[in-house]
Design a protein around this motif. Structure first.
Motif, PDB file in Angstrom:
ATOM      1  N   LEU A 174     -65.761  16.124  28.757  1.00  0.00           N
ATOM      2  CA  LEU A 174     -66.270  17.187  29.737  1.00  0.00           C
ATOM      3  C   LEU A 174     -67.885  17.314  29.586  1.00  0.00           C
ATOM      4  N   GLN A 175     -68.420  16.941  28.523  1.00  0.00           N
ATOM      5  CA  GLN A 175     -69.902  17.012  28.313  1.00  0.00           C
ATOM      6  C   GLN A 175     -70.296  16.007  29.037  1.00  0.00           C
ATOM      7  N   GLN A 176     -69.576  14.617  29.218  1.00  0.00           N
ATOM      8  CA  GLN A 176     -70.310  13.513  29.921  1.00  0.00           C
ATOM      9  C   GLN A 176     -70.197  13.727  31.299  1.00  0.00           C
ATOM     10  N   ILE A 177     -69.347  14.315  31.903  1.00  0.00           N
ATOM     11  CA  ILE A 177     -69.190  14.532  33.384  1.00  0.00           C
ATOM     12  C   ILE A 177     -69.335  15.927  33.851  1.00  0.00           C
ATOM     13  N   LYS A 178     -70.190  16.780  32.991  1.00  0.00           N
ATOM     14  CA  LYS A 178     -70.374  18.204  33.517  1.00  0.00           C
ATOM     15  C   LYS A 178     -71.241  18.315  34.619  1.00  0.00           C
ATOM     16  N   ASP A 179     -72.288  17.041  34.604  1.00  0.00           N
ATOM     17  CA  ASP A 179     -73.407  16.898  35.704  1.00  0.00           C
ATOM     18  C   ASP A 179     -73.055  15.888  36.602  1.00  0.00           C
ATOM     19  N   THR A 180     -71.933  15.437  36.669  1.00  0.00           N
ATOM     20  CA  THR A 180     -71.721  14.099  37.329  1.00  0.00           C
ATOM     21  C   THR A 180     -71.106  14.559  38.855  1.00  0.00           C
ATOM     22  N   HIS A 181     -71.424  13.752  39.796  1.00  0.00           N
ATOM     23  CA  HIS A 181     -70.968  14.141  40.926  1.00  0.00           C
ATOM     24  C   HIS A 181     -69.582  13.395  41.121  1.00  0.00           C
TER      25      HIS A 181
END
Length: 260
Positions: A174-181
């Motif tokens: 979740l931390q890795q993809i929180k700003d991922t489109h």
């Protein structure tokens, strides 16, 4: 700790303290990250606390007496920097079990003796801050460390870290993809349809992996997307569930090949 809810610097004439701990576990479980987190918390308690990060392999020298001099210089710097946290990565290199020294000069046993003497002498110094030192050892091989280092007053607490559980892996994702489109339009019927579902899926598929391997899986998904676009993109690309599936298969591939 101040009663008003904020941390206060210790008085200069306070009794010197020294604490020690050993962080053990396989590679990638977050030992060094935990040590850095401790340092950041200590820095909030007192702006004077510094972190000395040392790779113990750099203390071993070929010339006779060179390793002992390196250990002396290290602890001289520690006493001068107090209050501080000393992070010793690969501590088994300077604290190997006695009796297993296969060098002709007995270098490792001498280095261990020097190291223990210097640790016990941390309190000595020219000012009131001497002795305010936390020593954190980091190792992949706790069984190689001499028991004398783990006695009270030295690295008396051993904290063993293992692979992250399901909930921890999910939080990492979740931390890795929180700003991922992310693009869920092409997701199959049984595929995740939200970031939370995607994180749950990745965490489940990455069972048994270390924290670093979970991070690598997420990064590999981004690389899969860029390869698909031939690294030509005008804006921020959208990652699909399929990119993560390919990344997971790649991360698991070495284990599959080793058992075949």
């Amino acid at each position: 700790y101040g009663g008003s809810g904020h941390y206060e610097d210790a008085a200069v004439d306070a009794k010197p303290i020294r604490v020690g701990a050993l962080l053990a576990g396989p590679p990638g479980v977050g030992k060094t990250e935990l040590a850095y987190h401790c340092a950041s918390l200590a820095a909030k308690m007192s702006s004077r606390v510094s972190l000395l990060d040392v790779s113990c392999t750099s203390l071993i020298h070929k010339e006779i007496g060179g390793s002992e001099r390196a250990v002396h210089r290290l602890f001289a710097a520690v006493r001068a920097a107090a209050p501080c946290i000393l992070l010793l990565d690969g501590i088994e290199n300077v604290a190997a079990r006695r009796g297993n020294d296969n060098t002709t000069e007995g270098t490792l046993d001498r280095v261990l003796s020097t190291f223990l003497t210097e640790m016990d002498g941390i309190e000595s110094g020219g000012d009131g801050t001497a002795g305010n030192v936390a020593v954190i050892g980091v190792t992949h091989y706790p069984h190689l460390i001499d028991p004398s280092l783990l006695r009270p007053g030295r690295l008396e607490k051993t904290i063993t870290l293992g692979a992250p559980d399901l909930l921890t892996r999910k939080e990492i994702v979740l931390q890795q993809i929180k700003d991922t489109h992310l693009d869920f339009a092409s997701a199959g019927y049984f595929d995740p349809k939200s970031k939370d579902q995607l994180a749950q899926y990745i965490a489940t598929e990455c069972a048994g992996m270390s924290a670093v391997e979970v991070l690598a899986t997420c990064q590999e998904a981004s690389m899969e997307c860029l390869r698909e676009l031939n690294f030509e993109t005008a804006g921020v690309p959208d990652l699909s569930v399929e990119h993560f599936k390919k990344a997971i298969r790649k991360e698991k591939l070495p284990d599959t090949e080793s058992t075949s």
